[in-house]
Design an enzyme around this catalytic site. Sequence first.
Site, PDB file in Angstrom:
ATOM      1  N   MET A 113       9.094 -61.691  13.679  1.00 59.11           N
ATOM      2  CA  MET A 113      10.325 -61.340  12.930  1.00 59.11           C
ATOM      3  C   MET A 113      11.225 -62.555  12.796  1.00 59.11           C
ATOM      4  SD  MET A 113      11.259 -57.835  14.888  1.00 59.11           S
ATOM      5  CE  MET A 113      10.037 -56.548  15.165  1.00 59.11           C
ATOM      6  N   GLY A 167       6.543 -45.805  15.865  1.00 65.11           N
ATOM      7  CA  GLY A 167       6.879 -44.455  16.326  1.00 65.11           C
ATOM      8  C   GLY A 167       5.698 -43.587  16.731  1.00 65.11           C
ATOM      9  N   ASP A 179       2.147 -48.046  11.452  1.00 68.38           N
ATOM     10  CA  ASP A 179       2.889 -48.828  12.449  1.00 68.38           C
ATOM     11  C   ASP A 179       4.299 -48.283  12.631  1.00 68.38           C
ATOM     12  OD1 ASP A 179       3.925 -50.795  14.075  1.00 68.38           O
ATOM     13  OD2 ASP A 179       3.845 -52.392  12.572  1.00 68.38           O
ATOM     14  N   SER A 184       0.907 -53.080  20.242  1.00 73.49           N
ATOM     15  CA  SER A 184       1.852 -54.097  19.785  1.00 73.49           C
ATOM     16  C   SER A 184       2.542 -54.737  20.977  1.00 73.49           C
ATOM     17  CB  SER A 184       2.907 -53.459  18.883  1.00 73.49           C
ATOM     18  OG  SER A 184       4.014 -54.352  18.783  1.00 73.49           O
ATOM     19  N   MET A 214       4.221 -48.784   6.921  1.00 73.37           N
ATOM     20  CA  MET A 214       5.263 -48.742   7.960  1.00 73.37           C
ATOM     21  C   MET A 214       5.773 -47.305   8.093  1.00 73.37           C
ATOM     22  SD  MET A 214       5.546 -51.665   9.369  1.00 73.37           S
ATOM     23  CE  MET A 214       6.885 -51.172  10.461  1.00 73.37           C
ATOM     24  N   MET A 243       6.890 -60.106   9.598  1.00 76.68           N
ATOM     25  CA  MET A 243       8.104 -59.520   9.023  1.00 76.68           C
ATOM     26  C   MET A 243       9.060 -60.675   8.748  1.00 76.68           C
ATOM     27  SD  MET A 243       8.264 -56.186  11.442  1.00 76.68           S
ATOM     28  CE  MET A 243       7.165 -56.926  12.635  1.00 76.68           C
TER      29      MET A 243
END
Length: 219
Positions: A40, A180, A178, A11, A140, A71
């Site tokens: 976003m 962490g 997606d 990403s 997510m 998003m």
Amino acid sequence: MEKFIKELAPSILAADFNRLGKQIKEVSSTGTKYLHIDVMDGLFVPSISFGMPLIASIRKESSMFFDVHLMINEPARYLNDFAKAGADGITVHKEACADLKGTIYGIKKLGLKPSVSINPETPVQEIEDVLEMVHMVLVMSVHPGFGGQKFIGSTLEKVRLLKETRENNKFNYKIEIDGGVNKDNIAEIAESGVDVIVAGTAVFNGNITENINLLKEVL
Ligand code: DX5
Ligand code: ZN
């Protein structure tokens, strides 16, 4: 049954934008096929990232699969623009669309691959009626809006359920996760049955090539 090959999708939200072109070339030189692009709007999520001009600019020099994660509220308003900018696939959030089916049709009509995403608190049941239409389901594993957050382990249950549902119904979607992901948890995540793993910080923080090779070891 189609064989699902696991892919890493770096990403660029975590990239150094001052050296973005170079960093994307480095990612590509590792043989990575997917590039995850987080858009976003400051409404669906608290933060604002970047939009069409940036995508159009990097499109000129990259042939990677542009996995554009929108998003934004009511993404149907902008599908044409993201197609023109060079998206290969567009992911929209179930929570952001009044007409999810119509939005997915809209993406297909533009010749792009449609995907649907669900936030950590949204159950898989809420997207059941679009599963046969989508290229990917993006689960997510953090609350969308920022990179560098902690992985929410319970979201892997949704991955397992999606895998089972795919098998039972002979659907063809890929399962993407997606948020962490890092070198310490990627093995367990891969094990749960995901096909595409997004990683921002874990790729761009430090040596990109070394990070990617390390993350890919377990895929
Ligand atoms: C979060 C974005 C993610 C983010 C992942 O809202 O959708 O794609 O960039 O970043 P890391 O891998 O750092 O959690
Ligand atoms: Zn994302």
